[in-house]
Design a protein around this motif. Structure first.
Motif, PDB file in Angstrom:
ATOM      1  N   PHE A  33      38.612  33.957  10.726  1.00 24.55           N
ATOM      2  CA  PHE A  33      37.946  32.899   9.973  1.00 24.55           C
ATOM      3  C   PHE A  33      37.142  33.559   8.865  1.00 24.55           C
ATOM      4  CE2 PHE A  33      34.729  29.616   9.171  1.00 24.55           C
ATOM      5  CZ  PHE A  33      35.539  28.500   9.073  1.00 24.55           C
ATOM      6  N   LEU A  34      37.299  33.050   7.648  1.00 19.60           N
ATOM      7  CA  LEU A  34      36.611  33.619   6.492  1.00 19.60           C
ATOM      8  C   LEU A  34      35.648  32.611   5.887  1.00 19.60           C
ATOM      9  CD1 LEU A  34      39.586  35.257   4.534  1.00 19.60           C
ATOM     10  CD2 LEU A  34      38.080  36.324   6.221  1.00 19.60           C
ATOM     11  N   ILE A  35      34.561  33.143   5.357  1.00 19.96           N
ATOM     12  CA  ILE A  35      33.605  32.358   4.575  1.00 19.96           C
ATOM     13  C   ILE A  35      33.591  32.933   3.165  1.00 19.96           C
ATOM     14  CG2 ILE A  35      31.164  31.743   4.255  1.00 19.96           C
ATOM     15  CD1 ILE A  35      32.281  30.388   6.676  1.00 19.96           C
ATOM     16  N   GLY A  36      33.635  32.042   2.203  1.00 19.11           N
ATOM     17  CA  GLY A  36      33.492  32.441   0.803  1.00 19.11           C
ATOM     18  C   GLY A  36      32.115  32.019   0.323  1.00 19.11           C
ATOM     19  N   ARG A  37      31.423  32.969  -0.277  1.00 25.36           N
ATOM     20  CA  ARG A  37      30.105  32.684  -0.841  1.00 25.36           C
ATOM     21  C   ARG A  37      30.152  32.896  -2.344  1.00 25.36           C
ATOM     22  NH1 ARG A  37      28.793  34.170   4.298  1.00 25.36           N
ATOM     23  NH2 ARG A  37      27.076  32.986   5.230  1.00 25.36           N
ATOM     24  N   PHE A  38      29.538  31.956  -3.065  1.00 18.31           N
ATOM     25  CA  PHE A  38      29.426  32.073  -4.505  1.00 18.31           C
ATOM     26  C   PHE A  38      27.957  32.259  -4.816  1.00 18.31           C
ATOM     27  CE2 PHE A  38      29.126  30.480  -8.871  1.00 18.31           C
ATOM     28  CZ  PHE A  38      30.122  31.229  -9.458  1.00 18.31           C
ATOM     29  N   GLY A  39      27.631  33.442  -5.348  1.00 17.38           N
ATOM     30  CA  GLY A  39      26.231  33.746  -5.616  1.00 17.38           C
ATOM     31  C   GLY A  39      25.376  33.692  -4.361  1.00 17.38           C
ATOM     32  N   GLY A  40      25.980  33.998  -3.212  1.00 21.74           N
ATOM     33  CA  GLY A  40      25.262  33.990  -1.949  1.00 21.74           C
ATOM     34  C   GLY A  40      25.286  32.665  -1.207  1.00 21.74           C
ATOM     35  N   THR A  41      25.748  31.607  -1.845  1.00 20.40           N
ATOM     36  CA  THR A  41      25.800  30.285  -1.216  1.00 20.40           C
ATOM     37  C   THR A  41      27.137  30.069  -0.526  1.00 20.40           C
ATOM     38  OG1 THR A  41      24.331  29.375  -2.903  1.00 20.40           O
ATOM     39  CG2 THR A  41      25.671  27.800  -1.675  1.00 20.40           C
ATOM     40  N   ALA A  42      27.109  29.680   0.744  1.00 15.76           N
ATOM     41  CA  ALA A  42      28.341  29.401   1.481  1.00 15.76           C
ATOM     42  C   ALA A  42      29.042  28.224   0.824  1.00 15.76           C
ATOM     43  CB  ALA A  42      28.032  29.101   2.940  1.00 15.76           C
ATOM     44  N   ALA A  43      30.228  28.479   0.268  1.00 20.65           N
ATOM     45  CA  ALA A  43      30.912  27.484  -0.549  1.00 20.65           C
ATOM     46  C   ALA A  43      32.346  27.208  -0.123  1.00 20.65           C
ATOM     47  CB  ALA A  43      30.919  27.949  -2.003  1.00 20.65           C
ATOM     48  N   ALA A  44      32.931  28.057   0.708  1.00 20.57           N
ATOM     49  CA  ALA A  44      34.337  27.910   1.056  1.00 20.57           C
ATOM     50  C   ALA A  44      34.605  28.511   2.426  1.00 20.57           C
ATOM     51  CB  ALA A  44      35.206  28.605   0.008  1.00 20.57           C
ATOM     52  N   CYS A  45      35.687  28.046   3.035  1.00 22.95           N
ATOM     53  CA  CYS A  45      36.112  28.636   4.303  1.00 22.95           C
ATOM     54  C   CYS A  45      37.623  28.525   4.415  1.00 22.95           C
ATOM     55  CB  CYS A  45      35.436  27.965   5.496  1.00 22.95           C
ATOM     56  SG  CYS A  45      35.879  26.235   5.767  1.00 22.95           S
ATOM     57  N   GLY A  46      38.160  29.248   5.353  1.00 20.33           N
ATOM     58  CA  GLY A  46      39.579  29.194   5.654  1.00 20.33           C
ATOM     59  C   GLY A  46      39.869  30.076   6.848  1.00 20.33           C
ATOM     60  N   GLY A  47      40.995  29.813   7.481  1.00 22.65           N
ATOM     61  CA  GLY A  47      41.359  30.602   8.640  1.00 22.65           C
ATOM     62  C   GLY A  47      42.840  30.898   8.676  1.00 22.65           C
ATOM     63  N   VAL A  48      43.179  31.908   9.461  1.00 14.86           N
ATOM     64  CA  VAL A  48      44.572  32.212   9.784  1.00 14.86           C
ATOM     65  C   VAL A  48      44.674  32.302  11.299  1.00 14.86           C
ATOM     66  CG1 VAL A  48      45.210  33.355   7.630  1.00 14.86           C
ATOM     67  CG2 VAL A  48      44.258  34.712   9.471  1.00 14.86           C
ATOM     68  N   VAL A  57      48.047  29.179   8.042  1.00 14.66           N
ATOM     69  CA  VAL A  57      46.846  28.956   7.232  1.00 14.66           C
ATOM     70  C   VAL A  57      46.213  27.659   7.723  1.00 14.66           C
ATOM     71  CG1 VAL A  57      45.979  28.512   4.908  1.00 14.66           C
ATOM     72  CG2 VAL A  57      47.909  30.065   5.234  1.00 14.66           C
ATOM     73  N   THR A  58      44.907  27.663   7.916  1.00 12.82           N
ATOM     74  CA  THR A  58      44.240  26.472   8.419  1.00 12.82           C
ATOM     75  C   THR A  58      42.814  26.373   7.893  1.00 12.82           C
ATOM     76  OG1 THR A  58      43.704  25.242  10.441  1.00 12.82           O
ATOM     77  CG2 THR A  58      43.512  27.640  10.565  1.00 12.82           C
ATOM     78  N   ARG A  59      42.315  25.170   7.811  1.00 12.80           N
ATOM     79  CA  ARG A  59      40.923  24.866   7.461  1.00 12.80           C
ATOM     80  C   ARG A  59      40.485  25.427   6.108  1.00 12.80           C
ATOM     81  NH1 ARG A  59      41.555  25.667  12.678  1.00 12.80           N
ATOM     82  NH2 ARG A  59      40.809  24.136  14.178  1.00 12.80           N
ATOM     83  N   VAL A  60      41.388  25.421   5.142  1.00 13.05           N
ATOM     84  CA  VAL A  60      41.020  25.869   3.796  1.00 13.05           C
ATOM     85  C   VAL A  60      40.194  24.769   3.146  1.00 13.05           C
ATOM     86  CG1 VAL A  60      41.874  26.539   1.519  1.00 13.05           C
ATOM     87  CG2 VAL A  60      43.059  27.329   3.584  1.00 13.05           C
ATOM     88  N   GLU A  77      45.760  38.540   3.166  1.00 12.77           N
ATOM     89  CA  GLU A  77      45.425  39.922   3.548  1.00 12.77           C
ATOM     90  C   GLU A  77      45.042  40.000   5.023  1.00 12.77           C
ATOM     91  OE1 GLU A  77      45.571  43.149   2.402  1.00 12.77           O
ATOM     92  OE2 GLU A  77      46.852  42.094   0.986  1.00 12.77           O
ATOM     93  N   GLU A  78      44.240  39.051   5.486  1.00 14.21           N
ATOM     94  CA  GLU A  78      43.847  39.030   6.902  1.00 14.21           C
ATOM     95  C   GLU A  78      45.071  38.853   7.788  1.00 14.21           C
ATOM     96  OE1 GLU A  78      40.970  39.758   8.252  1.00 14.21           O
ATOM     97  OE2 GLU A  78      39.874  39.882   6.359  1.00 14.21           O
ATOM     98  N   ALA A  79      45.996  37.993   7.377  1.00 19.77           N
ATOM     99  CA  ALA A  79      47.216  37.777   8.158  1.00 19.77           C
ATOM    100  C   ALA A  79      48.051  39.062   8.226  1.00 19.77           C
ATOM    101  CB  ALA A  79      48.024  36.631   7.554  1.00 19.77           C
ATOM    102  N   ARG A  80      48.171  39.749   7.095  1.00 19.51           N
ATOM    103  CA  ARG A  80      48.898  41.029   7.085  1.00 19.51           C
ATOM    104  C   ARG A  80      48.238  42.021   8.051  1.00 19.51           C
ATOM    105  NH1 ARG A  80      48.783  40.093   1.506  1.00 19.51           N
ATOM    106  NH2 ARG A  80      50.823  39.531   0.680  1.00 19.51           N
ATOM    107  N   ALA A  81      46.919  42.071   8.029  1.00 17.78           N
ATOM    108  CA  ALA A  81      46.191  42.993   8.913  1.00 17.78           C
ATOM    109  C   ALA A  81      46.426  42.659  10.390  1.00 17.78           C
ATOM    110  CB  ALA A  81      44.697  42.959   8.599  1.00 17.78           C
TER     111      ALA A  81
END
Length: 159
Positions: A60-75, A85-88, A109-113
């Motif tokens: 599960f990934l979190i994307g932050r823009f300027g430190g603010t939690a703004a996005a998520c997604g999972g594999v 791919v889920t919960r984008v 990239e996470e899926a490849r790993a």
């Protein structure tokens, strides 16, 4: 200059919980064509399998823009070579920039790993923006690999 950072984060962290709540509120409201209630959101999040989005079964990934939690997604690894791919989700204020593209690249990239050689996903026809995102990133329509009440179209991509 403000920029994006994307990193794995526990699905039950405060930021992840808030993003997952907003994700479900948006997709449920769009499906029902009315605002989802707090009870409906809580029910949708309960037992949704997000705990599988941790290695070795997923991420599960979190994307932050300027430190603010703004996005998520999972594999989620479906088998030894295929990840879903889920919960984008990007909060509306952060759409239209690079966030979605960066999230998709990071999820691949996470899926490849995790050993994936193929990515798959399912979505609904009414989630037009999501479908456009997936097509822009090389996903193509494939036969259904799973079934469920909120699945209208399936996409895949070789990594």
């Amino acid at each position: 200059m403000t920029s994006w950072t994307l990193a794995p984060e526990a699905y039950d962290s405060p930021a992840a919980g808030s993003l997952r709540h907003d994700y479900y509120a948006e997709v449920a409201s769009r499906y029902w064509k009315r605002p989802a209630t707090s009870a409906e959101i809580a029910e949708g999040l309960s037992g949704d399998g997000v705990e599988l989005l941790t290695p070795p079964t997923g991420q599960f990934l979190i994307g932050r823009f300027g430190g603010t939690a703004a996005a998520c997604g999972g594999v989620l690894m479906l088998d030894s070579e295929r990840a879903e791919v889920t919960r984008v989700y990007l909060r509306p204020a952060f759409r239209g920039g690079q966030g979605a593209a960066l999230m998709m690249a990071a999820l691949e990239e996470e899926a490849r790993a995790l050993g994936a050689k193929e990515m798959v996903l399912n979505t609904r026809l009414d989630l037009i923006e999501a479908r456009r995102l997936y097509l822009r990133h090389g996903y193509r329509e494939i036969p259904a690999y799973c079934t469920g009440p909120y699945m209208d179209v399936w996409y895949g991509k070789t990594l």
